[in-house]
Design a protein around this motif. Structure first.
Motif, PDB file in Angstrom:
ATOM      1  N   GLU A  49       0.825  -1.199   0.000  1.00 50.18           N
ATOM      2  CA  GLU A  49       0.000   0.000   0.000  1.00 50.18           C
ATOM      3  C   GLU A  49       0.863   1.255   0.000  1.00 50.18           C
ATOM      4  O   GLU A  49       2.038   1.205   0.353  1.00 50.18           O
ATOM      5  N   THR A  50       0.212   2.357  -0.345  1.00 45.16           N
ATOM      6  CA  THR A  50       0.907   3.638  -0.322  1.00 45.16           C
ATOM      7  C   THR A  50       1.284   3.991   1.109  1.00 45.16           C
ATOM      8  O   THR A  50       0.461   3.923   2.016  1.00 45.16           O
ATOM      9  N   GLY A  51       2.536   4.384   1.294  1.00 41.52           N
ATOM     10  CA  GLY A  51       2.954   4.826   2.622  1.00 41.52           C
ATOM     11  C   GLY A  51       3.397   3.722   3.546  1.00 41.52           C
ATOM     12  O   GLY A  51       3.682   3.962   4.714  1.00 41.52           O
ATOM     13  N   PRO A  70       7.270  10.774  -2.949  1.00 43.57           N
ATOM     14  CA  PRO A  70       6.250   9.910  -2.344  1.00 43.57           C
ATOM     15  C   PRO A  70       4.898  10.117  -3.032  1.00 43.57           C
ATOM     16  O   PRO A  70       4.534  11.229  -3.350  1.00 43.57           O
ATOM     17  N   ALA A  71       4.182   9.032  -3.221  1.00 44.34           N
ATOM     18  CA  ALA A  71       2.904   9.104  -3.944  1.00 44.34           C
ATOM     19  C   ALA A  71       1.784   9.470  -2.979  1.00 44.34           C
ATOM     20  O   ALA A  71       1.886   9.267  -1.777  1.00 44.34           O
ATOM     21  N   HIS A  73      -2.581   9.272  -2.062  1.00 42.00           N
ATOM     22  CA  HIS A  73      -3.573   8.199  -2.061  1.00 42.00           C
ATOM     23  C   HIS A  73      -4.570   8.342  -3.185  1.00 42.00           C
ATOM     24  O   HIS A  73      -5.515   7.583  -3.269  1.00 42.00           O
ATOM     25  N   ASN A  74      -4.364   9.367  -4.056  1.00 41.25           N
ATOM     26  CA  ASN A  74      -5.421   9.654  -5.014  1.00 41.25           C
ATOM     27  C   ASN A  74      -5.202   9.066  -6.383  1.00 41.25           C
ATOM     28  O   ASN A  74      -5.768   9.532  -7.348  1.00 41.25           O
ATOM     29  N   ASP A 106      -5.312   1.769  -2.734  1.00 40.66           N
ATOM     30  CA  ASP A 106      -5.950   3.048  -2.442  1.00 40.66           C
ATOM     31  C   ASP A 106      -7.366   3.142  -2.948  1.00 40.66           C
ATOM     32  O   ASP A 106      -8.167   3.881  -2.410  1.00 40.66           O
ATOM     33  N   PRO A 156       0.850  -3.975   9.291  1.00 38.82           N
ATOM     34  CA  PRO A 156       0.929  -4.560  10.637  1.00 38.82           C
ATOM     35  C   PRO A 156      -0.359  -4.399  11.434  1.00 38.82           C
ATOM     36  O   PRO A 156      -0.377  -3.739  12.471  1.00 38.82           O
ATOM     37  N   THR A 157      -1.433  -4.991  10.958  1.00 33.00           N
ATOM     38  CA  THR A 157      -2.689  -4.857  11.685  1.00 33.00           C
ATOM     39  C   THR A 157      -2.705  -5.690  12.941  1.00 33.00           C
ATOM     40  O   THR A 157      -3.441  -5.421  13.871  1.00 33.00           O
ATOM     41  N   LYS A 162      -4.887  -9.112   4.828  1.00 36.14           N
ATOM     42  CA  LYS A 162      -6.079  -8.472   4.283  1.00 36.14           C
ATOM     43  C   LYS A 162      -6.535  -9.282   3.081  1.00 36.14           C
ATOM     44  O   LYS A 162      -5.752  -9.999   2.461  1.00 36.14           O
ATOM     45  N   LYS A 184       6.677  -1.843   8.810  1.00 39.36           N
ATOM     46  CA  LYS A 184       6.468  -0.975   9.979  1.00 39.36           C
ATOM     47  C   LYS A 184       6.260  -1.820  11.232  1.00 39.36           C
ATOM     48  O   LYS A 184       5.329  -1.618  12.005  1.00 39.36           O
ATOM     49  N   ALA A 185       7.157  -2.769  11.428  1.00 40.04           N
ATOM     50  CA  ALA A 185       6.951  -3.738  12.492  1.00 40.04           C
ATOM     51  C   ALA A 185       7.199  -3.175  13.869  1.00 40.04           C
ATOM     52  O   ALA A 185       7.022  -3.891  14.853  1.00 40.04           O
ATOM     53  N   ASP A 186       7.600  -1.909  13.976  1.00 39.68           N
ATOM     54  CA  ASP A 186       7.835  -1.369  15.318  1.00 39.68           C
ATOM     55  C   ASP A 186       6.537  -0.999  16.005  1.00 39.68           C
ATOM     56  O   ASP A 186       6.539  -0.368  17.049  1.00 39.68           O
ATOM     57  N   THR A 187       5.406  -1.413  15.410  1.00 39.20           N
ATOM     58  CA  THR A 187       4.133  -1.131  16.051  1.00 39.20           C
ATOM     59  C   THR A 187       3.544  -2.390  16.671  1.00 39.20           C
ATOM     60  O   THR A 187       2.460  -2.374  17.232  1.00 39.20           O
TER      61      THR A 187
END
Lengths: 462, 367
Positions: A49-51, A70-71, A73-74, A106, A156-157, A162, A184-187
């Motif tokens: 995904e974006t971001g 950076p792109a 979401h549109n 997106d 990282p939900t 998904k 983003k595994a630091d979450t």
């Protein structure tokens, strides 16, 4: 294909022992030297995904800054952006291509999100196939753009994959080596991470998604590959910023509650990913792409085109013969189509011609009609003009007569003449106004005969 | 006793007593994609375990899942004050591959609550009206992206005139402080651009003290709230148990204002603005719905045909009868008005023509 070498298949090769050093143990070195001088080629596809951190992770992995905007979401749909870079480390040159999915995840309706990715991968395979099938080809010189590894970035939900992830990976698993990673595994805290990883792996297995298996057939790498595989999917953190830790700088993310070090194995699996992707298995990834995914594509493509390895009589088919036959068939079809199109074209031209002739005839008729009406009008105008001239001459005569009378009256008496004068003047004026009235009447009459002529209307009003 | 003292200064106390006796009710809706920490936050906010034994469906089950609305009610009590809290959840939002129109069930649910209240209010026996209207919607935005996504915008656009929206950034421990600021800024810009009306905090009274004003300003600055939720206790040493998330590199404390905006959100939602949210829902949003609804009844077929038919279908007690005949006569009046106007226009046109031709005739005479 290749001509079979005349070798009886049931004879075994004898093992001979050497009585001295011959020197062919330098063969691998020769191979390596050759490849090194040529340079290596590696293509990575990043799907996520974006971001989610694709660009940052690439920067971190290869220790450089690959510039990119950076792109947002549109994006209306998914598109792939490929960029090639030349990197060098020691004396090894690497031509690295990074392909990014822009706008993935997106859109509100993501049914078609996987299509551009699959098309891109197939296009690269197609290009290679075309090169291979050429008569005069230069494969050693060819810039291989086939995707060797696909890093699939999972959000990282903490729950599971998904639905979009599942659908996309299922479409890609037979075309490219998929390495799933948790971005983003630091979450995610440690205990949650273990549960999340096993959930993901079980979901992949139960849905039949084939991810890349690290090779365990060579003893040198079997052990490390086996231990690393247990940690799939790798939970990574990327960062290009450096933070002072102890007395040296390290890549890290600084939070108010602590500092996440990218290269600390207790914090995340970045080091493992780097080991597996670059240091240990890069060559195997390239090989798998060529021998498994590309061959599968080639086989499917050629079968589609009607090629078979053996003809109905079980004799090996020559590629060239089949190719020729196909080509003739194709040309025949082309000719037929051309004929059809030509016929249709001729028909259309005829129709158009007929229409145009009709139109022309109509126009002629109209023109004649107009001409006739015009002439009639003209005659009417002429008549009126004559009338007018008559009136004018009459008036002139009257004027002359009046003037004569006037001069006579002057000679006879002034009083009477005055009265007469006034009378005559009024007559003159009256006849003058009558005159102008008739002139305006005429112009109105003229104008009314020619209703489309605005100018005459204008004159009439004036 | 002072003769000048009347005694109505005791009114606030009376109000207080009555409200304590009556109890409060509050309906909170949480919306957003799965995995952003909604359930954990609710548990943290109200210090209850509203979401025990959750079954989270697998990805393959969620491929074509439609959105469902779940309501969980709980009675909580603190210091003698009883609150009946209802949390409305929207599982399945944004889960399937094709999320077109997935917000429609939510919009319908909110409107159904308004409908129910309208019917109750117009009924004959109004003693025990249950207020099930949604007073506040916490919308969770993902911290992993770069702002609002098209799905977020579509959902917010669909509900912003019907419910108080408080945007929240979930799992904010994924963001470093400057990333948080940038994301908040981006979201605020996007909300303005898309003209989405989120809940506006009322202005402070000018006679409040400076401290309160400062706090209030700080709170407004930190919207959307970047929150972290947790039910785990990480430090038991101090005076109170501290809840947080434990990582190898540090511990995030949920109630630490330097770590996240959880305290701000809780203060705002529960301590200071709960009543205001209810009032805005009743005075502004519900009245707006009611006005639209009744207007569309007066003009049948214009808009909201669906809501009208639903009302007439579902209600056991019919809409107050004097409405319908009135509607017919009004329609007739309007039609006649239209005709009159048309005839007037024609008259004017003919007059103008006549004048023009007269003027022409005069001019030609003058020549």
């Amino acid at each position: 294909m290749a001509v079979a070498v005349g070798r009886p298949s049931n004879e075994e090769l004898r093992n001979l022992s050497l009585s001295g050093h011959v020197g062919f143990d330098s063969l691998p070195d020769q191979l390596v030297n050759k490849s090194t001088s040529q340079g290596f080629c590696f293509n990575i596809l990043c799907v996520g995904e974006t971001g989610i951190g694709k660009s940052t992770l690439m920067d971190t992995l290869f220790n450089t800054k690959f510039e990119s905007d950076p792109a947002t979401h549109n994006e209306p749909g998914v598109r792939l952006k490929a960029r090639s870079y030349e990197l060098q480390e020691s004396n090894v040159r690497l031509k690295l291509t990074i392909v990014d999915t822009v706008g993935f995840g997106d859109q509100i309706n993501k049914d078609d999100s996987y299509k551009p990715i699959v098309e891109y991968i197939d296009a690269q395979f197609e290009a290679y196939l075309q090169e291979e099938l050429k008569i005069k080809r230069s494969l050693f010189n060819y810039h291989d753009t086939r995707i060797h590894a696909c890093l699939y970035f999972i959000a990282p939900t903490g729950h599971s994959l998904k639905s979009l992830d599942l659908v996309t990976m299922k479409k890609l698993d037979s075309k490219v080596n998929i390495i799933p990673i948790i971005a983003k595994a630091d979450t995610i805290a440690k205990n949650e991470l273990h549960k999340f990883k096993s959930k993901i792996m079980s979901e992949l297995v139960s849905n039949g998604v084939q991810i890349y298996q690290f090779p365990t057939d060579e003893e040198t790498v079997a052990e490390i590959n086996a231990t690393m595989s247990v940690h799939l999917p790798f939970a990574v953190v990327g960062s290009t910023e450096e933070v002072k830790i102890g007395n040296k700088m390290a890549k890290a993310r600084q939070y108010p509650w602590g500092v996440v070090q990218v290269e600390n194995e207790n914090h995340c699996d970045f080091v493992k990913l780097r080991e597996m992707l670059i240091r240990v298995n890069m060559e195997d990834l390239r090989e798998q792409t060529h021998t498994r995914h590309y061959e599968l594509y080639r086989r499917c493509k050629l079968e589609e085109m009607g090629f078979k390895d053996t003809d109905p009589d079980s004799k090996p088919f020559s590629l060239q013969e089949t190719y020729e036959a196909k080509r003739n068939e194709f040309l025949g079809e082309l000719q037929k189509k051309e004929e059809e199109m030509r016929q249709m074209f001729v028909m259309r031209v005829k129709e158009k011609e007929a229409e145009l002739k009709e139109a022309e005839k109509e126009l002629h008729e109209k023109f004649d009609l107009l001409k006739r009406t015009h002439q009639e009008e003209k005659k009417k105008v002429e008549d009126k003009k004559k009338e007018l001239e008559e009136e004018v001459s009459n008036f002139q005569k009257k004027k002359a007569a009046a003037q004569l009378l006037q001069s006579q009256a002057q000679q006879s008496g002034t009083q009477q003449s005055k009265k007469d004068k006034e009378k005559k003047n009024s007559i003159v004026r009256g006849s003058q106004s009558g005159m102008s009235f008739s002139i305006s009447r005429l112009t109105i009459a003229r104008a009314s005969m020619d209703p489309l002529n605005c100018r005459s209307w204008l004159q009439a009003i004036q | 006793m002072d003769k000048e003292y009347v005694g109505f200064a005791a009114l606030p106390n009376q109000l207080h007593r009555k409200s304590v006796k009556k109890g409060f009710d509050f309906t909170l809706m949480v919306a957003g994609e799965s995995g952003l920490g909604k359930s954990t936050l609710i548990n943290s906010l109200f210090l209850t375990n509203l979401y025990e034994n959750r079954q989270i469906p697998e990805a393959s089950a969620r491929l074509t899942q439609t959105l469902t609305i779940e309501r969980r009610g709980v009675e909580i009590e603190e210091g003698g004050i009883k609150v009946k809290l209802t949390v409305v959840d929207t599982p399945g939002f944004g889960d399937s591959v094709d999320c077109s129109d997935c917000w429609l069930p939510v919009v319908r649910f909110i409107e159904e609550q308004f409908e129910q209240y309208l019917r109750d209010e117009s009924g004959l026996n109004r003693k025990n009206i249950q207020d099930s209207r949604v007073h506040c919607c916490l919308y969770f935005i993902s911290p992993f992206g770069r702002g609002l996504r098209p799905l977020d915008v579509a959902f917010l656009r669909a509900v912003h005139e019907k419910v108080n929206i408080i945007p929240v950034i979930g799992k904010a421990d994924a963001l470093m402080p400057k990333e948080t600021q940038a994301l908040k800024q981006k979201i605020r810009e996007q909300l303005k651009e898309e003209e989405i009306n989120i809940y506006q905090f009322p202005e402070c009274d000018s006679d409040e003290d400076e401290d309160f004003k400062r706090q209030d300003a700080e709170m407004k600055e930190s919207i959307p709230f970047a929150v972290v939720g947790s039910c785990e206790v990480v430090r038991d040493g101090g005076p109170r148990p501290v809840r947080g998330r434990h990582y190898s590199w540090g511990t995030v404390e949920v109630e630490n204002p330097h770590h996240c905006d959880f305290l701000n959100l809780r203060r705002m939602l529960v301590q200071t603005h709960l009543q205001d949210l209810k009032e805005v829902t009743h005075d502004l949003l519900y009245e707006g719905y009611r006005a639209r609804c009744l207007q569309s009844l007066a003009r049948p077929g214009a808009r909201d045909r669906a809501s009208r038919s639903k009302l007439s279908r579902q209600s056991a007690t019919e809409i107050p009868l004097p409405m319908l005949p009135l509607a017919d006569t009004e329609k007739l009046i309007r039609e006649k008005d239209e005709e009159l106007r048309r005839m007037q226009e024609m008259l004017e046109k003919m007059q103008a023509q006549m004048q023009l031709s007269q003027a022409q005739g005069e001019q030609s005479d003058a020549l």
